[in-house]
Structures are given as structure tokens and as C-alpha cells.
Design a protein around this motif. Structure first.
Motif, PDB file in Angstrom:
ATOM      1  N   ALA A 296       0.859  -1.187   0.000  1.00 28.38           N
ATOM      2  CA  ALA A 296       0.000   0.000   0.000  1.00 28.38           C
ATOM      3  C   ALA A 296       0.894   1.235   0.000  1.00 28.38           C
ATOM      4  O   ALA A 296       2.078   1.166   0.332  1.00 28.38           O
ATOM      5  N   THR A 297       0.322   2.364  -0.384  1.00 24.12           N
ATOM      6  CA  THR A 297       1.067   3.616  -0.306  1.00 24.12           C
ATOM      7  C   THR A 297       1.173   4.049   1.150  1.00 24.12           C
ATOM      8  O   THR A 297       0.419   3.581   2.013  1.00 24.12           O
ATOM      9  N   ALA A 298       2.090   4.964   1.410  1.00 19.02           N
ATOM     10  CA  ALA A 298       2.272   5.458   2.772  1.00 19.02           C
ATOM     11  C   ALA A 298       0.987   6.085   3.310  1.00 19.02           C
ATOM     12  O   ALA A 298       0.616   5.866   4.472  1.00 19.02           O
ATOM     13  N   THR A 299       0.292   6.854   2.473  1.00 18.96           N
ATOM     14  CA  THR A 299      -0.952   7.479   2.924  1.00 18.96           C
ATOM     15  C   THR A 299      -2.020   6.435   3.223  1.00 18.96           C
ATOM     16  O   THR A 299      -2.799   6.587   4.176  1.00 18.96           O
ATOM     17  N   ASP A 300      -2.066   5.376   2.439  1.00 15.12           N
ATOM     18  CA  ASP A 300      -3.042   4.308   2.698  1.00 15.12           C
ATOM     19  C   ASP A 300      -2.722   3.564   3.987  1.00 15.12           C
ATOM     20  O   ASP A 300      -3.625   3.178   4.735  1.00 15.12           O
ATOM     21  N   TRP A 301      -1.436   3.361   4.254  1.00 13.07           N
ATOM     22  CA  TRP A 301      -1.067   2.710   5.506  1.00 13.07           C
ATOM     23  C   TRP A 301      -1.474   3.565   6.697  1.00 13.07           C
ATOM     24  O   TRP A 301      -2.000   3.051   7.697  1.00 13.07           O
ATOM     25  N   VAL A 302      -1.244   4.863   6.595  1.00 11.62           N
ATOM     26  CA  VAL A 302      -1.622   5.756   7.691  1.00 11.62           C
ATOM     27  C   VAL A 302      -3.135   5.738   7.902  1.00 11.62           C
ATOM     28  O   VAL A 302      -3.623   5.692   9.038  1.00 11.62           O
ATOM     29  N   ALA A 303      -3.895   5.762   6.812  1.00 13.63           N
ATOM     30  CA  ALA A 303      -5.354   5.723   6.925  1.00 13.63           C
ATOM     31  C   ALA A 303      -5.799   4.439   7.622  1.00 13.63           C
ATOM     32  O   ALA A 303      -6.725   4.448   8.454  1.00 13.63           O
ATOM     33  N   ARG A 304      -5.152   3.343   7.292  1.00 16.28           N
ATOM     34  CA  ARG A 304      -5.489   2.058   7.918  1.00 16.28           C
ATOM     35  C   ARG A 304      -5.196   2.088   9.416  1.00 16.28           C
ATOM     36  O   ARG A 304      -6.008   1.607  10.234  1.00 16.28           O
ATOM     37  N   LEU A 305      -4.061   2.648   9.776  1.00 16.75           N
ATOM     38  CA  LEU A 305      -3.692   2.731  11.189  1.00 16.75           C
ATOM     39  C   LEU A 305      -4.595   3.697  11.943  1.00 16.75           C
ATOM     40  O   LEU A 305      -4.940   3.462  13.113  1.00 16.75           O
ATOM     41  N   GLN A 306      -4.984   4.790  11.295  1.00 20.76           N
ATOM     42  CA  GLN A 306      -5.895   5.738  11.932  1.00 20.76           C
ATOM     43  C   GLN A 306      -7.239   5.101  12.232  1.00 20.76           C
ATOM     44  O   GLN A 306      -7.811   5.309  13.305  1.00 20.76           O
ATOM     45  N   THR A 307      -7.737   4.310  11.312  1.00 17.37           N
ATOM     46  CA  THR A 307      -9.009   3.615  11.530  1.00 17.37           C
ATOM     47  C   THR A 307      -8.897   2.660  12.710  1.00 17.37           C
ATOM     48  O   THR A 307      -9.783   2.605  13.570  1.00 17.37           O
ATOM     49  N   ALA A 308      -7.804   1.907  12.767  1.00 16.28           N
ATOM     50  CA  ALA A 308      -7.599   0.980  13.878  1.00 16.28           C
ATOM     51  C   ALA A 308      -7.500   1.731  15.197  1.00 16.28           C
ATOM     52  O   ALA A 308      -8.064   1.309  16.221  1.00 16.28           O
ATOM     53  N   HIS A 309      -6.787   2.873  15.170  1.00 16.94           N
ATOM     54  CA  HIS A 309      -6.633   3.680  16.391  1.00 16.94           C
ATOM     55  C   HIS A 309      -7.979   4.225  16.863  1.00 16.94           C
ATOM     56  O   HIS A 309      -8.292   4.183  18.064  1.00 16.94           O
ATOM     57  N   GLN A 310      -8.768   4.733  15.942  1.00 20.68           N
ATOM     58  CA  GLN A 310     -10.076   5.272  16.285  1.00 20.68           C
ATOM     59  C   GLN A 310     -11.007   4.209  16.855  1.00 20.68           C
ATOM     60  O   GLN A 310     -11.871   4.505  17.682  1.00 20.68           O
ATOM     61  N   ASN A 311     -10.817   2.979  16.399  1.00 24.84           N
ATOM     62  CA  ASN A 311     -11.646   1.872  16.888  1.00 24.84           C
ATOM     63  C   ASN A 311     -11.062   1.205  18.130  1.00 24.84           C
ATOM     64  O   ASN A 311     -11.601   0.196  18.605  1.00 24.84           O
ATOM     65  N   GLY A 312      -9.971   1.779  18.645  1.00 25.75           N
ATOM     66  CA  GLY A 312      -9.354   1.227  19.847  1.00 25.75           C
ATOM     67  C   GLY A 312      -8.677  -0.109  19.628  1.00 25.75           C
ATOM     68  O   GLY A 312      -8.522  -0.886  20.587  1.00 25.75           O
ATOM     69  N   ARG A 313      -8.248  -0.377  18.395  1.00 24.99           N
ATOM     70  CA  ARG A 313      -7.667  -1.679  18.066  1.00 24.99           C
ATOM     71  C   ARG A 313      -6.265  -1.558  17.443  1.00 24.99           C
ATOM     72  O   ARG A 313      -5.813  -2.467  16.747  1.00 24.99           O
ATOM     73  N   LEU A 314      -5.588  -0.460  17.692  1.00 19.99           N
ATOM     74  CA  LEU A 314      -4.268  -0.283  17.087  1.00 19.99           C
ATOM     75  C   LEU A 314      -3.275  -1.364  17.530  1.00 19.99           C
ATOM     76  O   LEU A 314      -2.587  -1.941  16.677  1.00 19.99           O
TER      77      LEU A 314
END
Length: 262
Positions: free
Chosen positions: A138-156
Motif C-alpha cells: 500500500a502507499t504510505a498514505t493508505d497505511w496511515v489511513a489504515r492505522l488511523q481507523t484501527a486507532h479510532q476503533n481502539g484496536r491499534l
């Protein structure tokens, strides 16, 4: 003749029970070859089983390649080394063995746009799938978006653990879009979680000295680079964009002033 037919029926039954259809296909064909060449029983058995194993490995590699999310299938064999005369073929050939994966080492591909970074990253990723490894691209921006979603859901933490099960993660286009501080911190956690556990391939159009501009924090950038390059092969690509090879343009605007990532 009747005994031979019964034997073939038994082979077909066993191959279905084992879910090994290539054994059913290969056994009769190889039986004749074995008789003509006086194979031992062991040689015949090895030949039959090898057909099944080879087919399963090829099928598994294709499944892993589809799951990796490559933007396009670009193999190392198709890479134009003529456009990168300074790139050592031996270096890429060694990386293609996958030794860096067993060592949990990284690869960093630096250079101006269009010089083949994504092609090499994809080719090495495809080779990893052929070697039996799970890969994600994935691109760097896509990886960050994925991690942000996990963080927001409390699952990072759980997401980082899950990603560590992939032997190789490819991060494309680091540096094309600056990160906000929260995003930079998330990316740092991804790098840290894989440090000495699993491999990364990163591509960037910027030299390490300018990564602080991308991540908005020189301290975070330095700590990140330290972990990435501690066990890494850094490959620098130079020159103009291969995509502009047959156009009137000599180079991209961003590469005229700075045509190196060293």
C-alpha cells in the motif's frame, strides 16, 4: 489388465480423499515413463508427489499475490536495468533470494519519480509470495489511513500484532504527501512494531535528510530512520523518469534541481 485398472481406480480414490488431483493426473502418465526408464519405486513416487507439490506451491503463490494488493504485476525480469546503469544486478539478484526476509531486514529504494522504485518493490514482493511469504502492499498514505481507523476503533495494538504476521509489508511513496503529527506517530509505531521482527520495503522520492519535513518532526523522523536502516539495504536510483523516455520532456520539474536521493 484388470489388476492395473483396479490399481488406477485405487489411485483415483486416494487422490480424491487426499484432495490431490494432480496425483490422479500424473500417476498413469508417469507410470509408463517409469517402466520405460526402469525407475525404482522410490523414483516413481517422488516424481508423482513432486507434480502435486509444484502445483500447490504455484496455486499458493498466486493466492498470496492476489491478497497482497499490488497495483500491477511487475516482475524483476521485466525491470529495465539499461535505464539504471548504476544499479548493480547482483544486488537485486541477492535481494530476490529472500534472505532479507528470514533476517527481518528492510529494503529502502530512494530516487526521483519514474526511476523504477515501485517496479522493484513490486517485483521483490512478488518474489516473496513465490517463496511462500505473505505480503501486503500500500502507499504510505493508505497505511496511515489504515492505522488511523484501527486507532479510532481502539484496536491499534491488535492491528500492529496482526500485521506482524506478514513477513513483508511494502510502503510505497513515502514523502509525496506530508503527514500531520498524529499520522507520523502512527507510522512510527508501524515501523517500531516490525523492527527486528519482520521486513519492510519502502520507496521514497526524498533523501533521508528531508524525511523530517515529511513527518513534521526531526526527532520522530530520526528515530524512524534509525530503526529502518539498522538492518537494511538502501538502494539509490538516479536519472530521469522512465515514463518520460519517449516524450519531449527531459525530466520532471521536481528532479531538475535535485536529481539524487543520496
Amino acid at each position: 489388465m484388470l489388476e492395473a485398472k483396479e490399481t488406477i481406480n485405487q489411485i483415483e480414490y486416494y487422490s480424491r480423499a487426499m484432495k490431490a488431483p494432480r496425483i490422479r493426473e500424473a500417476a498413469p502418465r508417469l507410470a509408463g515413463q517409469a517402466r520405460d526408464n526402469n525407475w525404482t519405486h522410490e523414483e516413481y513416487l517422488a516424481a508423482v508427489l513432486s507434480r502435486e507439490v509444484a502445483a500447490r506451491e504455484a496455486s499458493g503463490a498466486e493466492t498470496r499475490a492476489r491478497a497482497a494488493g499490488f497495483p500491477a504485476r511487475k516482475s524483476l525480469e521485466d525491470f529495465s536495468f539499461d535505464h539504471q546503469p548504476g544499479l548493480k544486478r547482483d544486488t537485486i539478484a541477492h535481494l530476490a533470494t529472500g534472505a532479507f526476509l528470514t533476517e527481518a531486514s528492510n529494503i529502502v529504494l530512494l530516487g526521483p519519480p519514474g526511476t523504477g522504485k515501485t517496479h522493484l518493490a513490486t517485483g521483490l514482493g512478488l518474489r516473496a509470495t513465490q517463496l511462500g511469504h505473505r505480503v501486503l502492499f500500500a502507499t504510505a498514505t493508505d497505511w496511515v489511513a489504515r492505522l488511523q481507523t484501527a486507532h479510532q476503533n481502539g484496536r491499534l495494538p491488535q492491528e500492529l500484532v496482526r500485521l506482524r504476521r506478514y513477513r513483508l509489508i511494502i510502503v510505497d511513496e513515502v514523502g509525496y504527501i506530508p503527514f500531520e503529527q498524529d499520522a507520523a506517530n502512527l507510522f512510527f509505531q508501524l515501523v517500531s512494531s516490525r523492527y527486528e521482527h519482520a521486513s519492510l520495503i519502502l520507496t521514497s522520492n526524498l533523501p533521508f535528510a528531508r524525511w523530517g519535513d515529511v513527518f513534521g518532526d526531526q526527532v520522530v523522523a530520526s528515530a524512524m530512520i534509525d530503526r529502518i536502516v539498522h538492518h537494511a539495504e538502501v538502494v539509490t536510483l538516479k536519472g530521469s523518469s522512465y515514463r518520460l523516455k519517449h516524450t519531449q520532456a527531459e525530466s520532471l520539474p521536481s528532479t531538475r534541481a535535485e536529481n539524487t536521493a543520496e
